[in-house]
Enzyme design. Structure first.
Site, PDB file in Angstrom:
ATOM      1  N   PRO A 105      23.103  71.786  14.410  1.00  0.00           N
ATOM      2  CA  PRO A 105      23.953  72.165  15.541  1.00  0.00           C
ATOM      3  C   PRO A 105      24.640  73.509  15.364  1.00  0.00           C
ATOM      4  O   PRO A 105      24.777  74.272  16.330  1.00  0.00           O
ATOM      5  CB  PRO A 105      24.968  71.024  15.608  1.00  0.00           C
ATOM      6  CG  PRO A 105      24.236  69.845  15.051  1.00  0.00           C
ATOM      7  CD  PRO A 105      23.393  70.407  13.938  1.00  0.00           C
ATOM      8  N   ASN A 157      23.222  81.085  17.305  1.00  0.00           N
ATOM      9  CA  ASN A 157      22.234  81.830  18.083  1.00  0.00           C
ATOM     10  C   ASN A 157      22.707  82.112  19.503  1.00  0.00           C
ATOM     11  O   ASN A 157      22.337  83.123  20.109  1.00  0.00           O
ATOM     12  CB  ASN A 157      20.910  81.063  18.130  1.00  0.00           C
ATOM     13  CG  ASN A 157      20.156  81.123  16.810  1.00  0.00           C
ATOM     14  OD1 ASN A 157      20.389  82.002  15.987  1.00  0.00           O
ATOM     15  ND2 ASN A 157      19.248  80.198  16.610  1.00  0.00           N
ATOM     16  N   ASP A 183      11.086  73.295  24.943  1.00  0.00           N
ATOM     17  CA  ASP A 183       9.666  73.569  24.717  1.00  0.00           C
ATOM     18  C   ASP A 183       9.148  72.797  23.512  1.00  0.00           C
ATOM     19  O   ASP A 183       9.767  72.817  22.450  1.00  0.00           O
ATOM     20  CB  ASP A 183       9.456  75.069  24.490  1.00  0.00           C
ATOM     21  CG  ASP A 183       8.002  75.404  24.182  1.00  0.00           C
ATOM     22  OD1 ASP A 183       7.210  75.496  25.139  1.00  0.00           O
ATOM     23  OD2 ASP A 183       7.665  75.556  22.998  1.00  0.00           O
ATOM     24  N   TYR A 218       3.393  69.090  17.669  1.00  0.00           N
ATOM     25  CA  TYR A 218       4.616  69.337  16.899  1.00  0.00           C
ATOM     26  C   TYR A 218       5.100  68.062  16.215  1.00  0.00           C
ATOM     27  O   TYR A 218       5.273  67.016  16.857  1.00  0.00           O
ATOM     28  CB  TYR A 218       5.723  69.891  17.799  1.00  0.00           C
ATOM     29  CG  TYR A 218       5.533  71.336  18.210  1.00  0.00           C
ATOM     30  CD1 TYR A 218       4.514  72.134  17.697  1.00  0.00           C
ATOM     31  CD2 TYR A 218       6.392  71.919  19.144  1.00  0.00           C
ATOM     32  CE1 TYR A 218       4.359  73.445  18.080  1.00  0.00           C
ATOM     33  CE2 TYR A 218       6.249  73.240  19.541  1.00  0.00           C
ATOM     34  CZ  TYR A 218       5.220  73.994  19.009  1.00  0.00           C
ATOM     35  OH  TYR A 218       5.067  75.303  19.411  1.00  0.00           O
TER      36      TYR A 218
END
Length: 358
Positions: free
Chosen positions: A289, A295, A55, A60
């Site tokens: 990384p 996560n 996304d 951005y």
């Protein structure tokens, strides 16, 4: 840990990974993102782990994010077809030009063509309306988005940053006119930001929009790296940040549950969002990384119903008019009777009526 377990986004056949790689941290133009080399490494790492959803937005890192994605994926057909690229329009990238931003036909077409150029592709999988433009008729916005889908330049559309009533108005109009409907809602959602649960979440369920939450760690607060008092942490949060008493209680509960599961607080906070029925895919903003790997641990955290209930209770937001009205209406309509597992007492002022007495 792998990402190759997919979910359909809203009322569509589009399959996406439960964790989405966010593009706001791809490029260091805003001083806190990853440089080109690291950003490309993150993209490759995400794909190698089985992820298929990236996304970004036209604005951005000043367009650099889209360019990095294009350099890494867009120019390679074998990679492009397996990746779902979402980007956003409506942000004005040419300050001073009133037609370079917003929801007008002029703005949307300009920004989509620029995004296609930077992404080095001939189609966008998912185009989001980034911010709602209150100066443009919503019919113009929806018709333009539909025409882009019909032309093949865009395949699906979604919406972000708009109130539930406006999204419902636009969605219903699109369906009535046989235009392309939204399939996704991108909105902030976390243990510390649950205000969307009153209206946006039930609206999304009714209208077939899958939710892709951003800031699921509330700018890093839920990672556990912040302690009570002023801390100069993530620059995206503006430097020093004062934790509230409620935030401290939520963080401590997250840490306690993380210890039980032998994982990180971040993994538990992400798992809570993933366990919510409304959530399709969480947008991750990572710069390194090792952050992506950490996560991903959320995919292995299976929270019990008791743990979900405890997290729900301690993070419960202050009631709004909608919250209070829902509770009142249940008593008004069904007092004393259980409907769909919920039971409410009759309102005290009401007495049982005797049929035919008056």
């Amino acid at each position: 840990m792998q990402l190759d377990s997919f979910r359909t986004l809203g009322h569509s056949g589009l399959k996406v990974s439960p964790l989405c790689l966010g593009g706001m941290t791809l490029g260091d133009d805003w001083n806190w993102g990853a440089d080109e080399t690291t950003a490309a490494q993150l993209i490759h790492q995400y794909i190698d782990l089985g992820g298929n959803f990236i996304d970004t937005a036209n604005i951005y890192t000043n367009g650099h994010s889209e360019k990095i994605i294009g350099d890494t994926i867009g120019r390679y057909p074998s990679q492009r077809n397996r990746i779902v690229i979402g980007t956003k329009c409506s942000a004005n990238t040419l300050p001073g030009n009133p037609n370079a931003g917003g929801g007008s036909t002029h703005s949307i077409l300009y920004n989509v063509h620029e995004s296609l150029r930077r992404l080095q592709t001939d189609y966008i999988d998912l185009l989001w309306v980034h911010q709602w433009d209150w100066t443009t008729p919503f019919e113009e916005t929806m018709r333009t988005l539909h025409n882009l889908v019909s032309s093949g330049k865009v395949r699906y559309i979604g919406v972000s940053y708009a109130p539930a009533w406006k999204i419902a108005q636009a969605q219903t109009t699109a369906l009535l006119k046989d235009w392309t409907p939204f399939i996704g809602l991108q909105i902030e959602y976390s243990l510390l930001e649950r205000s969307i649960e009153d209206e946006l979440v039930p609206m999304a369920a009714e209208l077939g929009l899958g939710i892709t939450p951003w800031s699921p760690l509330k700018g890093g607060i839920l990672s556990g790296k912040y302690q009570a008092g002023n801390q100069s942490g993530d620059s995206r949060m503006g430097g020093a940040y004062q934790l509230s008493e409620k935030e401290i209680r939520v963080i401590e509960k997250v840490k306690d549950i993380a210890a039980v599961h032998n994982t990180s607080p971040a993994a538990v906070a992400l798992a809570w969002v993933l366990h919510k029925q409304a959530t399709t895919s969480i947008i991750l903003g990572v710069r390194k990384p090792d952050q992506l790997k950490q996560n991903m641990a959320a995919l292995e955290v299976n929270l019990t119903q008791q743990e979900m209930d405890e997290l729900d209770a301690i993070s419960k937001p202050a009631p709004t008019f909608v919250t209070n009205y829902k509770e009142y209406s249940r008593s008004f309509l069904h007092g004393g009777i259980e409907i769909n597992g919920l039971k409410a007492s009759p309102l005290p002022a009401f007495q049982q009526m005797t049929p035919g007495k008056y």
